[in-house]
Write a protein that holds these residues in place. Structure first.
Motif, PDB file in Angstrom:
ATOM      1  N   PHE A  42       0.818  -1.215   0.000  1.00 28.11           N
ATOM      2  CA  PHE A  42       0.000   0.000   0.000  1.00 28.11           C
ATOM      3  C   PHE A  42       0.857   1.272   0.000  1.00 28.11           C
ATOM      4  CE2 PHE A  42      -3.019  -3.199   1.249  1.00 28.11           C
ATOM      5  CZ  PHE A  42      -4.185  -2.804   0.613  1.00 28.11           C
ATOM      6  N   ASN A  45      -0.096   4.673  -1.559  1.00 28.78           N
ATOM      7  CA  ASN A  45      -1.034   5.603  -0.922  1.00 28.78           C
ATOM      8  C   ASN A  45      -0.324   6.366   0.192  1.00 28.78           C
ATOM      9  OD1 ASN A  45      -3.359   5.864   1.489  1.00 28.78           O
ATOM     10  ND2 ASN A  45      -4.026   6.445  -0.554  1.00 28.78           N
ATOM     11  N   PHE A  48      -1.355   5.924   3.948  1.00 29.80           N
ATOM     12  CA  PHE A  48      -1.736   4.562   4.361  1.00 29.80           C
ATOM     13  C   PHE A  48      -1.292   4.205   5.780  1.00 29.80           C
ATOM     14  CE2 PHE A  48      -0.665   0.088   5.000  1.00 29.80           C
ATOM     15  CZ  PHE A  48      -1.912  -0.462   4.845  1.00 29.80           C
ATOM     16  N   GLU A  50      -1.911   0.651   8.534  1.00 32.52           N
ATOM     17  CA  GLU A  50      -2.585  -0.538   9.078  1.00 32.52           C
ATOM     18  C   GLU A  50      -2.746  -0.331  10.584  1.00 32.52           C
ATOM     19  OE1 GLU A  50      -4.092  -3.435   8.987  1.00 32.52           O
ATOM     20  OE2 GLU A  50      -3.344  -4.581  10.692  1.00 32.52           O
ATOM     21  N   GLY A 249      -3.158  -5.042  -2.887  1.00 32.56           N
ATOM     22  CA  GLY A 249      -2.807  -3.615  -2.859  1.00 32.56           C
ATOM     23  C   GLY A 249      -2.949  -2.979  -4.229  1.00 32.56           C
ATOM     24  N   ALA A 269      -6.644   9.032   2.342  1.00 26.99           N
ATOM     25  CA  ALA A 269      -5.772   7.987   2.898  1.00 26.99           C
ATOM     26  C   ALA A 269      -6.524   6.665   3.000  1.00 26.99           C
ATOM     27  CB  ALA A 269      -5.276   8.401   4.279  1.00 26.99           C
ATOM     28  N   ILE A 270      -5.810   5.572   2.786  1.00 24.28           N
ATOM     29  CA  ILE A 270      -6.389   4.239   2.964  1.00 24.28           C
ATOM     30  C   ILE A 270      -5.893   3.682   4.303  1.00 24.28           C
ATOM     31  CG2 ILE A 270      -6.479   1.865   2.085  1.00 24.28           C
ATOM     32  CD1 ILE A 270      -7.897   3.900   0.297  1.00 24.28           C
ATOM     33  N   TYR A 271      -6.860   3.225   5.092  1.00 22.27           N
ATOM     34  CA  TYR A 271      -6.522   2.545   6.340  1.00 22.27           C
ATOM     35  C   TYR A 271      -7.010   1.101   6.271  1.00 22.27           C
ATOM     36  CZ  TYR A 271      -5.919   7.208   8.535  1.00 22.27           C
ATOM     37  OH  TYR A 271      -5.525   8.469   8.862  1.00 22.27           O
ATOM     38  N   THR A 272      -6.341   0.242   7.008  1.00 18.87           N
ATOM     39  CA  THR A 272      -6.819  -1.139   7.167  1.00 18.87           C
ATOM     40  C   THR A 272      -6.798  -1.479   8.656  1.00 18.87           C
ATOM     41  OG1 THR A 272      -4.569  -1.995   6.866  1.00 18.87           O
ATOM     42  CG2 THR A 272      -5.945  -1.859   4.899  1.00 18.87           C
TER      43      THR A 272
END
Ligand SMILES: *Cc1c(COP(=O)(O)O)cnc(C)c1O
Length: 424
Positions: A42, A45, A48, A50, A249, A269-272
């Motif tokens: 990721f 991004n 990003f 996690e 990803g 933003a991408i969060y996991t």
């Protein structure tokens, strides 16, 4: 794929000399390699992150390892928040994705500057009445309902899940929060669990990205992040193909460009919030065969039981078993592998073909790194096991001692009976 243990028989025998079975063993090298791959998958991004789902494995030593890869903590209870704070994750490194939330937990989450993810529209009022104000950044959990399908396969049933808000409630919540001064917004959804396919995250991302574009357009709310939550699975069974996080990803990246970048929202933003994927394969439960019983079936009794690993009893989940030292022997014996609870579902395996097991054989039950030790309980007065970390350099250390009888009775320690029990 052939399932192999991450520890050799020699090393395990050495550990067992010092730490009695049963215990959970974790693989530092595996955790690191996977966390690095996650980060790289990721890296396209900018924002990003996690947020490791602490409930999957709340051991501080393991969370510390993940922190080196920039992971935060995803929490859903007071004690998980306390742990996250102690781990140095207060502020934007803690996500509070709870449901059915007690007001005092909102207060605590606010006090430590965690990002709060509302599960329900009524939490807006509850939060306001409890805390008196709103932070600048807030998130809401979405549940579009219906079935979540990939091609024709039903992955899960969000319409039957207690989590999240309907589409109407989501839009309404954003409007209300915006009117109350919230400036940055997040959207979260968890629509399918333990998905063993590279398509889940990209499909979920598409749903969320499309909603995000609409939300920003219709409510004027600035979308800061989209949280894909958990649900990326692991191959518990030998015949399953593991997910490829790089492909996942890239899949999310493609949808991101198609939907968000195209709408001028290329800064989201991408969060996991992965738990299972981050830790599951890098833990195992080590136990010894202590009893053989032949009645209507053949039973192998081990010194672990469902309190050490609840998934088989609770979900009928498959966990692969290796009999150490007999990896290349034929699997020509059918056994039920059982624990000692007075509960007939206390079986780690049913009708499993294994090599012939002798008393004293060490059994490794695979993939217990997530939702393993953490789900433990104390039924039948059984005590929780130790947790051991196998380090990259081959040494090992106990990262949680086994529970003792004194721990088990500790909540009675204000009463005279406590002394009587402990001192005999
Ligand atoms: C359980 C949970 C996760 C982690 O799920 P995994 O299947 O372990 O990846 C993430 N977020 C929330 C809110 C959860 O409840």
């Amino acid at each position: 794929m052939k399932k192999e243990t991450f520890v050799t028989k020699e090393k395990l025998d050495e550990i067992i000399q010092q730490v009695p079975t049963p215990f959970h063993l974790y693989d530092e090298a595996g955790i690191r390699k996977n966390a690095q791959a996650m980060k790289e998958a990721f890296a396209w991004n900018k924002g990003f992150r996690e947020y490791f789902a602490v409930k999957a494995n709340p051991n501080p030593f393991l969370i510390d390892i993940l922190k080196e890869y920039d992971c935060g903590c995803d929490c859903s209870s007071m004690t998980e928040l306390m742990l996250a704070k102690a781990m140095g994750c207060a502020g934007e490194r803690t996500m509070f994705s709870s449901n059915d939330t007690p007001p005092e937990e909102f207060q605590y989450a606010y006090d430590i500057d965690a990002i709060v993810n509302f599960d329900d529209i009524t939490h807006i009022q509850c939060f306001e009445e409890t805390v008196g104000t709103f932070p600048k950044t807030m998130s809401c959990r979405y549940n579009p309902g219906g079935l979540f399908k990939i091609s024709n396969d039903i992955m899960d049933n969000p319409g039957d899940a207690k989590y999240g808000m309907t589409t109407e409630q989501l839009f309404e919540s954003f409007r209300i929060l915006k009117s109350k001064g919230v400036e940055n917004f997040g959207i979260h959804a968890f629509l399918a669990s333990n998905t063993v396919t590279n398509e889940y995250y990209p499909m979920l991302a598409k749903v969320l990205f499309e909603v995000a574009v609409k939300l920003q357009k219709e409510t004027g709310a600035k979308i800061k992040f989209i949280n894909l939550s958990g649900g990326v699975g692991i191959p518990y069974r030998p015949e399953q193909e593991p997910n490829d996080i790089r492909v996942i990803g890239e899949g999310v990246h493609k949808v991101y460009d198609e939907v968000l970048t195209a709408a001028g929202m290329g800064d989201v933003a991408i969060y996991t919030e992965l738990g299972r994927f981050m830790m599951g394969p890098y833990g195992c439960l080590v136990t010894k065969a202590i009893h053989e019983k032949n009645t209507h079936k053949r039973y192998i009794g081990v010194d672990a039981c469902a309190v050490n690993l609840m998934r088989p009893a609770m979900y009928g989940a498959y966990h692969h078993i290796t009999v150490m030292g007999k990896e290349n022997k034929p699997c020509d014996h059918m056994y039920d592998v059982t624990g000692s609870l007075c509960e007939n579902n206390d079986k780690f395996a049913i009708d499993r073909m294994l090599p012939e097991i002798d008393m004293g054989d060490v059994l490794v039950i695979h993939d217990t790194g997530a939702h393993g030790f953490a789900m433990g309980y104390n039924y039948n007065g059984k005590l929780k096991s130790a947790e051991v970390l196998l380090k990259e350099d081959g040494s090992f250390s106990v990262i949680r001692r086994a529970e003792t009888a004194a721990d088990y009775f500790a909540t009675l320690n204000d009463f005279p009976i406590y002394k009587k029990i402990i001192e005999g």
